[in-house]
Design a protein around this motif. Structure first.
Motif, short mmCIF file in Angstrom:
data_model
loop_
_atom_site.label_atom_id
_atom_site.label_comp_id
_atom_site.label_asym_id
_atom_site.label_seq_id
_atom_site.Cartn_x
_atom_site.Cartn_y
_atom_site.Cartn_z
N GLY A 128 -9.00 -1.69 -5.94
CA GLY A 128 -8.04 -0.60 -6.06
C GLY A 128 -7.94 0.34 -4.90
N GLY A 129 -8.92 0.40 -4.04
CA GLY A 129 -8.89 1.34 -2.92
C GLY A 129 -7.77 1.03 -1.93
N PHE A 130 -7.49 -0.27 -1.75
CA PHE A 130 -6.42 -0.66 -0.84
C PHE A 130 -5.07 -0.19 -1.36
N ILE A 131 -4.87 -0.28 -2.65
CA ILE A 131 -3.61 0.16 -3.26
C ILE A 131 -3.48 1.68 -3.16
N ILE A 132 -4.57 2.40 -3.40
CA ILE A 132 -4.54 3.86 -3.28
C ILE A 132 -4.18 4.26 -1.86
N ALA A 133 -4.80 3.62 -0.88
CA ALA A 133 -4.52 3.94 0.53
C ALA A 133 -3.07 3.63 0.87
N LEU A 134 -2.54 2.49 0.39
CA LEU A 134 -1.14 2.15 0.65
C LEU A 134 -0.19 3.17 0.04
N GLU A 135 -0.50 3.65 -1.16
CA GLU A 135 0.34 4.67 -1.80
C GLU A 135 0.37 5.95 -0.98
N TYR A 136 -0.79 6.39 -0.52
CA TYR A 136 -0.84 7.59 0.31
C TYR A 136 -0.14 7.39 1.65
N PHE A 149 -1.92 11.22 5.03
CA PHE A 149 -2.68 10.29 5.87
C PHE A 149 -4.18 10.58 5.77
N LYS A 150 -4.54 11.85 5.66
CA LYS A 150 -5.95 12.21 5.47
C LYS A 150 -6.47 11.64 4.15
N LEU A 151 -5.67 11.78 3.09
CA LEU A 151 -6.05 11.23 1.79
C LEU A 151 -6.11 9.70 1.83
N ALA A 152 -5.21 9.08 2.61
CA ALA A 152 -5.22 7.62 2.73
C ALA A 152 -6.49 7.13 3.39
N GLY A 153 -6.93 7.82 4.43
CA GLY A 153 -8.17 7.44 5.10
C GLY A 153 -9.37 7.53 4.18
#
Length: 123
Positions: free
Chosen positions: A13-21, A42-46
């Motif tokens: 799920g982390g990849f999907i969260i990063a893509l959403e951000y 972008f900070k939240l995506a990282g």
């Protein structure tokens, strides 16, 4: 251990969260007014991609403009992002294996409440 936990996070799920951000940040950066909010996405995506081994600290010399932007962020998006991460954390905290991942969702939730004036740094 951090590498293993980050890899498990990305797969589940982390990849999907990063893509959403990232998508949210790109959409916000399309307008001049949205650029500061896009940078926070972008900070939240990282942090959303690889949260293990990172801490959130206050930035030195935070301005009053950052406070105003935090209030606007909180009213428009922060509350909903916070609630989604807390819901995921509660669901993960039911199992012993999910507790470390729940802690990372709480970390993301706290950053989502007020991202201006915060720095993500290695722990």
């Amino acid at each position: 251990m951090r590498l293993l936990l980050n890899l498990l996070w990305i797969v589940f799920g982390g990849f999907i969260i990063a893509l959403e951000y990232l998508l949210g940040g790109l959409l916000l950066c399309l307008t001049v007014i949205g650029i500061p909010f896009g940078v926070q996405c972008f900070k939240l995506a990282g942090l959303g991609l690889m949260p293990f081994g990172k801490d959130i600290v206050d930035a030195p010399g935070s301005s009053s403009i950052g406070c105003i932007l935090n209030v606007f962020w909180l009213l428009v998006a922060g509350i909903w992002i916070f609630l989604s991460h807390i819901g995921l954390a509660l669901g993960l905290a039911v199992t012993i294996i999910g507790i470390p991942f729940a802690i990372q969702h709480v970390k993301l939730a706290l950053l989502a409440l007020a991202p201006f004036g915060k720095i993500v740094r290695p722990s």
